[in-house]
Design a protein around this motif. Sequence first.
Motif, PDB file in Angstrom:
ATOM      1  N   VAL A  46       0.843  -1.208   0.000  1.00 44.65           N
ATOM      2  CA  VAL A  46       0.000   0.000   0.000  1.00 44.65           C
ATOM      3  C   VAL A  46       0.881   1.262   0.000  1.00 44.65           C
ATOM      4  CG1 VAL A  46      -2.084   1.065   0.976  1.00 44.65           C
ATOM      5  CG2 VAL A  46      -1.629  -1.342   1.409  1.00 44.65           C
ATOM      6  N   CYS A  47       1.742   1.363  -0.984  1.00 44.77           N
ATOM      7  CA  CYS A  47       2.686   2.475  -1.073  1.00 44.77           C
ATOM      8  C   CYS A  47       2.595   3.151  -2.434  1.00 44.77           C
ATOM      9  CB  CYS A  47       4.117   1.986  -0.864  1.00 44.77           C
ATOM     10  SG  CYS A  47       4.465   1.337   0.787  1.00 44.77           S
ATOM     11  N   SER A  48       3.054   4.388  -2.490  1.00 46.84           N
ATOM     12  CA  SER A  48       3.098   5.123  -3.755  1.00 46.84           C
ATOM     13  C   SER A  48       4.428   5.839  -3.893  1.00 46.84           C
ATOM     14  CB  SER A  48       1.953   6.132  -3.840  1.00 46.84           C
ATOM     15  OG  SER A  48       2.052   7.101  -2.811  1.00 46.84           O
ATOM     16  N   ASN A  49       4.887   5.959  -5.146  1.00 44.02           N
ATOM     17  CA  ASN A  49       6.132   6.649  -5.457  1.00 44.02           C
ATOM     18  C   ASN A  49       7.302   6.029  -4.689  1.00 44.02           C
ATOM     19  OD1 ASN A  49       5.057   8.768  -7.268  1.00 44.02           O
ATOM     20  ND2 ASN A  49       3.931   9.356  -5.422  1.00 44.02           N
ATOM     21  N   VAL A  50       7.713   4.879  -5.183  1.00 38.59           N
ATOM     22  CA  VAL A  50       8.818   4.133  -4.587  1.00 38.59           C
ATOM     23  C   VAL A  50       9.864   3.893  -5.671  1.00 38.59           C
ATOM     24  CG1 VAL A  50       9.530   1.986  -3.480  1.00 38.59           C
ATOM     25  CG2 VAL A  50       7.315   3.016  -2.892  1.00 38.59           C
TER      26      VAL A  50
ATOM     27  N   LYS B  96      -5.565  -9.197   1.514  1.00 34.83           N
ATOM     28  CA  LYS B  96      -6.083 -10.465   1.017  1.00 34.83           C
ATOM     29  C   LYS B  96      -7.454 -10.730   1.616  1.00 34.83           C
ATOM     30  CE  LYS B  96      -3.821 -13.327   4.567  1.00 34.83           C
ATOM     31  NZ  LYS B  96      -2.877 -14.444   4.807  1.00 34.83           N
ATOM     32  N   GLY B  97      -8.203 -11.606   0.931  1.00 34.70           N
ATOM     33  CA  GLY B  97      -9.528 -11.987   1.376  1.00 34.70           C
ATOM     34  C   GLY B  97     -10.602 -11.482   0.430  1.00 34.70           C
ATOM     35  N   PRO B  98     -11.789 -12.082   0.455  1.00 35.58           N
ATOM     36  CA  PRO B  98     -12.867 -11.724  -0.476  1.00 35.58           C
ATOM     37  C   PRO B  98     -13.288 -10.261  -0.414  1.00 35.58           C
ATOM     38  CG  PRO B  98     -13.348 -13.787   0.653  1.00 35.58           C
ATOM     39  CD  PRO B  98     -12.149 -13.210   1.330  1.00 35.58           C
ATOM     40  N   LEU B  99     -13.105  -9.627   0.737  1.00 36.98           N
ATOM     41  CA  LEU B  99     -13.484  -8.214   0.898  1.00 36.98           C
ATOM     42  C   LEU B  99     -12.252  -7.324   1.071  1.00 36.98           C
ATOM     43  CD1 LEU B  99     -16.541  -8.660   3.318  1.00 36.98           C
ATOM     44  CD2 LEU B  99     -16.557  -8.515   0.822  1.00 36.98           C
ATOM     45  N   ALA B 100     -11.129  -7.778   0.579  1.00 36.57           N
ATOM     46  CA  ALA B 100      -9.878  -7.037   0.780  1.00 36.57           C
ATOM     47  C   ALA B 100      -9.930  -5.640   0.199  1.00 36.57           C
ATOM     48  CB  ALA B 100      -8.715  -7.814   0.170  1.00 36.57           C
ATOM     49  N   ASP B 101     -10.661  -5.462  -0.914  1.00 34.74           N
ATOM     50  CA  ASP B 101     -10.727  -4.147  -1.549  1.00 34.74           C
ATOM     51  C   ASP B 101     -11.619  -3.173  -0.803  1.00 34.74           C
ATOM     52  OD1 ASP B 101     -12.908  -5.730  -2.189  1.00 34.74           O
ATOM     53  OD2 ASP B 101     -13.117  -4.925  -4.215  1.00 34.74           O
ATOM     54  N   LYS B 102     -12.287  -3.630   0.225  1.00 34.70           N
ATOM     55  CA  LYS B 102     -13.169  -2.754   1.017  1.00 34.70           C
ATOM     56  C   LYS B 102     -12.615  -2.450   2.407  1.00 34.70           C
ATOM     57  CE  LYS B 102     -17.348  -4.305  -1.375  1.00 34.70           C
ATOM     58  NZ  LYS B 102     -16.606  -4.964  -2.460  1.00 34.70           N
ATOM     59  N   ASP B 103     -11.456  -2.975   2.723  1.00 32.57           N
ATOM     60  CA  ASP B 103     -10.827  -2.786   4.030  1.00 32.57           C
ATOM     61  C   ASP B 103      -9.901  -1.576   3.959  1.00 32.57           C
ATOM     62  OD1 ASP B 103      -9.288  -2.912   6.371  1.00 32.57           O
ATOM     63  OD2 ASP B 103      -9.167  -5.095   6.337  1.00 32.57           O
ATOM     64  N   GLU B 104     -10.111  -0.595   4.836  1.00 30.94           N
ATOM     65  CA  GLU B 104      -9.315   0.637   4.796  1.00 30.94           C
ATOM     66  C   GLU B 104      -7.848   0.391   5.127  1.00 30.94           C
ATOM     67  OE1 GLU B 104     -10.253   2.120   9.403  1.00 30.94           O
ATOM     68  OE2 GLU B 104     -11.015   3.260   7.695  1.00 30.94           O
ATOM     69  N   ASN B 105      -7.520  -0.732   5.718  1.00 29.04           N
ATOM     70  CA  ASN B 105      -6.123  -1.055   5.983  1.00 29.04           C
ATOM     71  C   ASN B 105      -5.387  -1.512   4.726  1.00 29.04           C
ATOM     72  OD1 ASN B 105      -6.045  -0.704   8.912  1.00 29.04           O
ATOM     73  ND2 ASN B 105      -7.454  -2.440   8.966  1.00 29.04           N
ATOM     74  N   ASN B 106      -6.143  -1.853   3.692  1.00 28.89           N
ATOM     75  CA  ASN B 106      -5.572  -2.341   2.448  1.00 28.89           C
ATOM     76  C   ASN B 106      -5.549  -1.250   1.397  1.00 28.89           C
ATOM     77  OD1 ASN B 106      -5.466  -4.851   3.720  1.00 28.89           O
ATOM     78  ND2 ASN B 106      -7.432  -5.494   2.881  1.00 28.89           N
ATOM     79  N   GLY B 107      -5.011  -1.555   0.239  1.00 30.39           N
ATOM     80  CA  GLY B 107      -5.026  -0.555  -0.820  1.00 30.39           C
ATOM     81  C   GLY B 107      -4.056  -0.856  -1.943  1.00 30.39           C
ATOM     82  N   SER B 108      -3.818   0.147  -2.753  1.00 28.58           N
ATOM     83  CA  SER B 108      -3.050   0.009  -3.988  1.00 28.58           C
ATOM     84  C   SER B 108      -1.584   0.336  -3.788  1.00 28.58           C
ATOM     85  CB  SER B 108      -3.615   0.960  -5.050  1.00 28.58           C
ATOM     86  OG  SER B 108      -4.978   0.720  -5.288  1.00 28.58           O
ATOM     87  N   ASN B 109      -0.774  -0.211  -4.682  1.00 26.57           N
ATOM     88  CA  ASN B 109       0.593   0.265  -4.914  1.00 26.57           C
ATOM     89  C   ASN B 109       0.610   0.928  -6.282  1.00 26.57           C
ATOM     90  OD1 ASN B 109       2.026  -1.047  -2.592  1.00 26.57           O
ATOM     91  ND2 ASN B 109       1.296  -2.901  -3.592  1.00 26.57           N
ATOM     92  N   TYR B 110       1.179   2.109  -6.369  1.00 27.70           N
ATOM     93  CA  TYR B 110       1.279   2.740  -7.684  1.00 27.70           C
ATOM     94  C   TYR B 110       2.523   3.619  -7.774  1.00 27.70           C
ATOM     95  CZ  TYR B 110      -0.975   6.802  -5.421  1.00 27.70           C
ATOM     96  OH  TYR B 110      -1.290   7.851  -4.582  1.00 27.70           O
TER      97      TYR B 110
END
Length: 442
Positions: free
Chosen positions: A247-251, A271-285
């Motif tokens: 869950v990091c950006s600009n690396v 990870k997990g079926p609802l991983a995209d809805k958990d605020e602790n999770n997110g994208s790397n870009y």
Amino acid sequence: MNFRNTTFGALLLTMTLASPATAQDLFPDGTPISDWFTETDPVSSETLGKTFVITAYGVQNDSTQLQTEKIQAVIEEAHRNGGGVVVIPRGTFLSGSLFFRPGTHLHLQEGAVLKGSDDISNFPIVQTRIEGQTLDYFAALVNADGVDGFTISGAGTIDGNGLRYWKSFWLRRKVNPKCTNMDELRPRLVYISNSKNVQLSGVRLMNSPFWTTHLYKCEYVKLLGLHIYSPYAPVKAPSTDAVDVDVCSNVLIKDCYMSVNDDAVALKGGKGPLADKDENNGSNYNIIIEDCVYGFCHSVLTCGSESVHNRNIVLRRIHVENAQRLLWLKMRPDTPQNYEYIAVEDVSGNAKSFLFVKPWTQFFDLKGHAEIPLSYSSQVTMRNINFECDVLFDVNHSDQYFLRDFTFENLNIQAKKKPEIHTEYVENFSLQNVIINGKKEY
């Protein structure tokens, strides 16, 4: 470590000059790469404030006596005085978990070794992030949470002293083959979280008991000239990923050497079926890995296994020796995933698999949900590559994921096994100037 002065460095420089200008200036989705990525001089520790040499505060050069409390006291002293650089001088200093505070930095002089304890009780249980989950687990050897501007620098070594942990892990696996990574209790080497403008430069990160360098929810991080190593023989160092980007950006990962008994760079995120809805999770870009050299590893670049969304990932101007895979897209059937705009370019060397895409079912858990979420990977480009491998297209078709818009361009591949590319597995698969075993196939 600066590889520009080595044979590999000369090779990488040649590939740099041969690269298209657009590859240097744009991310795969066409957005500009900012000048921040071109500013690669390590920060001088002399510019970071007062220095606090640990031996001046009663810390002993002793590889057998634990110095955790005394070293932590130096960190606290630096913090109380408005910040500064905690200096590890030549010698070996045994420690458990250390926690850096805002305004503090770590510098290891040449010949300095910060050695981790091989007793797990010297690593407190804290709320942390591990394997795509936020939970209570052991702190790392070096920890920095909410420490904007944090740096680790110098020519010294952070040694995780992992042998006892590795032996214990494999012994447990003999008793219980389903033993997970976290069932065998062991710390990471470096964990940096919720921090901006971070830089690690020059140091050797060695023999981690678990993941070596874990970045979580960080922005603007540079890893420059690091030597990251753990063995795969005679005792395998299990799950000692060189760098986990979570869950990091600009690396930027540049001029590093990585040889570990797991993935070199792994992109995490949940990870997990609802991983995209958990605020602790997110994208790397906006992740760039360039001018690096790789020894043995399970994969040079891996999306997963705990990963939700990765976008604008660039791996370029690298040399690989003895990797298991070059690019691994772990398609986890219990997690919705989207891996997009990935460019792998200007690569030489060898691996068992060139591109590896298959369902990844280890520790599969739908957590009571009936349906398997659909995952995607698109806009993946592999170009300007001179490579040897056992298998070129190590990809399985599956109803659980959808592959689209892949490009193989300017590839010169020596493949030991049948070099068949199943273009039907990918919607809109572009193959241009692909030479396999000396014959232009596409």
